[in-house]
Design a protein around this motif. Structure first.
Motif, PDB file in Angstrom:
ATOM      1  N   TRP A  89      -7.846   5.286  -0.155  1.00 31.90           N
ATOM      2  CA  TRP A  89      -6.757   4.859   0.777  1.00 31.90           C
ATOM      3  C   TRP A  89      -7.076   5.367   2.188  1.00 31.90           C
ATOM      4  CZ3 TRP A  89      -4.418   0.766   0.025  1.00 31.90           C
ATOM      5  CH2 TRP A  89      -4.025   0.152  -1.201  1.00 31.90           C
ATOM      6  N   GLU A 132      -4.529   0.091  11.829  1.00 27.18           N
ATOM      7  CA  GLU A 132      -5.022   0.440  10.399  1.00 27.18           C
ATOM      8  C   GLU A 132      -5.474  -0.686   9.841  1.00 27.18           C
ATOM      9  OE1 GLU A 132      -2.605   3.856   8.290  1.00 27.18           O
ATOM     10  OE2 GLU A 132      -1.197   2.231   8.798  1.00 27.18           O
ATOM     11  N   ARG A 184      -7.250   2.564   4.833  1.00 26.67           N
ATOM     12  CA  ARG A 184      -6.444   2.374   6.260  1.00 26.67           C
ATOM     13  C   ARG A 184      -7.202   2.652   7.432  1.00 26.67           C
ATOM     14  NH1 ARG A 184      -1.554   6.040   4.421  1.00 26.67           N
ATOM     15  NH2 ARG A 184      -0.606   5.062   6.055  1.00 26.67           N
ATOM     16  N   TYR A 213       0.788  -1.360   0.031  1.00 24.08           N
ATOM     17  CA  TYR A 213      -0.123   0.035   0.083  1.00 24.08           C
ATOM     18  C   TYR A 213       0.895   1.260  -0.016  1.00 24.08           C
ATOM     19  CZ  TYR A 213       0.444   0.563   5.168  1.00 24.08           C
ATOM     20  OH  TYR A 213       0.933   0.921   6.561  1.00 24.08           O
ATOM     21  N   PRO A 261       0.316   7.820  10.716  1.00 21.44           N
ATOM     22  CA  PRO A 261      -0.717   6.561  10.495  1.00 21.44           C
ATOM     23  C   PRO A 261      -1.567   6.603  11.771  1.00 21.44           C
ATOM     24  CG  PRO A 261       1.633   5.834  10.751  1.00 21.44           C
ATOM     25  CD  PRO A 261       1.598   7.202  10.708  1.00 21.44           C
ATOM     26  N   HIS A 283      -4.725  -6.144   8.634  1.00 19.50           N
ATOM     27  CA  HIS A 283      -4.226  -4.751   8.485  1.00 19.50           C
ATOM     28  C   HIS A 283      -3.984  -4.474   7.123  1.00 19.50           C
ATOM     29  CE1 HIS A 283      -0.841  -2.004   8.930  1.00 19.50           C
ATOM     30  NE2 HIS A 283      -1.268  -1.782  10.086  1.00 19.50           N
ATOM     31  N   VAL A 284      -3.815  -3.162   6.918  1.00 20.21           N
ATOM     32  CA  VAL A 284      -4.127  -2.831   5.695  1.00 20.21           C
ATOM     33  C   VAL A 284      -2.726  -3.045   4.875  1.00 20.21           C
ATOM     34  CG1 VAL A 284      -2.873  -0.356   6.274  1.00 20.21           C
ATOM     35  CG2 VAL A 284      -4.630  -0.417   4.215  1.00 20.21           C
ATOM     36  N   SER A 285      -1.847  -3.226   5.709  1.00 20.05           N
ATOM     37  CA  SER A 285      -0.416  -3.577   4.990  1.00 20.05           C
ATOM     38  C   SER A 285      -0.506  -5.023   4.232  1.00 20.05           C
ATOM     39  CB  SER A 285       0.872  -3.576   5.807  1.00 20.05           C
ATOM     40  OG  SER A 285       0.449  -4.615   7.017  1.00 20.05           O
TER      41      SER A 285
END
Length: 522
Positions: free
Chosen positions: A68, A150, A72, A3, A146, A177-179
């Motif tokens: 985004w 997230e 997130r 991301y 951040p 998680h967004v990652s």
């Protein structure tokens, strides 16, 4: 790399988004910072995972920044078609239970009908408008940091509404998680189209539609560059390809038709050599149009068949299609295609039936929000994990799928099933036809008769003469019962900017005695 934060750390000044017409650029550092600032603003306003952010925004430089921020923050993200009326847009924003809304200031007339909704956040890109705060000023007051947590958000998209009120297509949040992102989508798009950090993709279709949104989101999650067109123009698209040298492009068949109708000198001068994958879907592509694009641009044309429900797909490249004209390909990895009759029994190769997808993973499960009957209608009677978009088609002996038409639009005349798509594919070959729709209308003798409605390449053409010419053209290429009984000429076909034909709306003008169809008949 999954991301914008990861890409901002590695190549902060790399373009993430470019607007083709103006050349405006958003770098990965700017995309990451902006999405973090907006995420902080939304959190401060009380939004929490599972809440909803709606956007009434076209192909704007900051569309993916807003996207985004939702992803997130663990929010549902609902894009609203910018061509909707105020009341139609209001229905979507209210129905998705949005807590926040971002609009473009140029859409102030539509936004005015949304300004009184009980929202926690109202922001306007490119300047404040009544009821909405200026986006840039508002987010500038929050840190580019951040959130402490997230969680990954999700799309909450609406169907086109071509058969009534649009349906909300919902899924449960994954808890990732967004990652981590949508790993399945990243793997799929890399395997199917070799998308990688060096990818540059031209996207003329609006991001508020499912395919452009998913495709561009996946590219930005991988670290590629997206070149947006604010609106499609055939000559402008060729210019953008020449200037920005995209390796990928996402188009729809109506764009192909307009490209092919450019004059020979313009086409000959175009340099499209950078393109390796030109991906199309959204609506059936006439065989003559697709063959013309392959002859012009080479074997870079790739087709997919899928829906906003994201319940499965098929893929086909140019080589395969030339061997099997008209096919939309074989099932994509992790997916199986079944063709069944009205009782749910699987049909042999070559026999038409309702198309069902069987896919791996619970993440593909979808529902229509607050529409249990419509959700149930998508499930196979004996295999509830098999789902359908309502399309009809058949498989050949090698597993290649051929679409016939939607169950909604199949014409039954004198007890015989007639596919509108087959007739549309014939009529679009005539040089006077820019766009066409075929459907059934009531007939006292046969139950239904075949009606064709066309938009002309030259609006000054004589509608009466054209209509007669097209019926004669069809007689030489179609069985007698498939030839349109009447042909009407209209000024413009009702299509969305993403190429979706609103056939139900068009057909309804012929069914309502209070709304007589306009056009010339022969």
């Amino acid at each position: 790399m999954t991301y914008p934060s990861a890409h901002a750390a590695m190549f902060p000044d790399k373009p993430a988004v470019v607007v083709a017409e103006s050349g405006e650029t958003l770098t990965y550092r700017e995309l990451d910072d902006g999405s973090m600032r907006l995420a902080q603003l939304l959190h401060a306003a009380g939004l929490r995972p599972g809440d909803h952010l709606a956007v009434l925004v076209g192909n704007h430089l900051r569309f993916l920044e807003v996207y985004w921020a939702a992803m997130r923050s663990g929010l549902y993200f609902t894009p609203v078609n910018t061509y909707l009326t105020g009341s139609e847009a209001r229905y979507v924003v209210e129905n998705c239970q949005a807590s926040a809304l971002v609009v473009e200031s140029r859409l102030d007339d539509v936004a005015a009908e949304l300004a009184d909704l009980p929202l926690s956040v109202r922001l306007s890109l490119d300047g404040a408008i009544p009821g909405f705060d200026d986006y840039t000023t508002a987010v500038a007051g929050y840190p580019a940091e951040p959130l402490a947590d997230e969680p990954l958000g999700a799309h909450l998209l609406y169907s086109s509404g071509s058969t009534g009120r649009p349906k909300a297509i919902t899924r449960e949040l994954t808890g990732k998680h967004v990652s981590e992102g949508n790993e399945a989508l990243r793997i799929w798009i890399n395997q199917a189209y070799e998308v990688e950090p060096g990818t540059v993709c031209l996207s003329p279709a609006p991001l508020y539609h499912a395919a452009p949104l998913s495709f561009c989101a996946a590219i930005s999650s991988i670290g590629g560059t997206i070149v947006l067109m604010e609106r499609f123009d055939a000559a402008g698209a060729l210019d953008a390809i020449s200037r920005y040298r995209p390796s990928h492009a996402l188009l729809v068949p109506t764009m192909f038709i307009r490209l092919l109708r450019l004059d020979d000198a313009t086409k000959a001068a175009a340099d499209t050599s950078s393109l390796r994958y030109v991906v199309h879907g959204a609506s059936p592509c006439p065989a003559s149009v697709k063959r013309g694009m392959i002859e012009w641009w080479g074997p870079v044309i790739h087709e997919y068949y899928a829906g906003s429900e994201d319940n499965g797909s098929t893929l086909i490249d140019s080589r395969e299609w030339l061997e099997r004209p008209g096919s939309v390909g074989t099932a994509s990895p992790g997916c199986t295609v079944h063709v069944c009759d009205a009782l749910g029994r699987e049909q042999p190769a070559g026999t038409d039936g309702v198309i069902y997808f069987e896919t791996d993973g619970a993440e593909r499960a979808f529902e229509y929000r607050d529409e249990p009957a419509k959700t149930a209608a998508t499930r196979h009677p004996d295999h509830p994990t098999w789902t359908t978009l309502g399309d009809v088609g058949h498989l050949d002996a090698d597993g290649y799928l051929y679409l016939t038409d939607r169950t909604d639009y199949m014409i039954i005349s004198g007890g015989v099933n007639i596919s509108p798509q087959e007739i549309e594919d014939v009529l679009i070959e005539h040089p006077v036809v820019l766009d066409v729709a075929v459907f059934g209308i009531p007939d006292d003798e046969f139950g239904e008769q075949v009606k064709a409605v066309v938009q002309l390449t030259d609006p000054a053409g004589d509608p009466t003469a054209v209509a007669a010419e097209l019926r004669e053209f069809a007689r030489g290429r179609l069985a007698r019962h498939k030839v349109p009984r009447t042909v009407d000429v209209i000024e413009e076909m009702p299509r969305s900017p993403a190429g979706k034909l609103y056939k139900r709306r068009l057909r309804d003008t012929y069914l309502s005695p209070r709304s007589p169809a306009r056009g010339t008949r022969a």
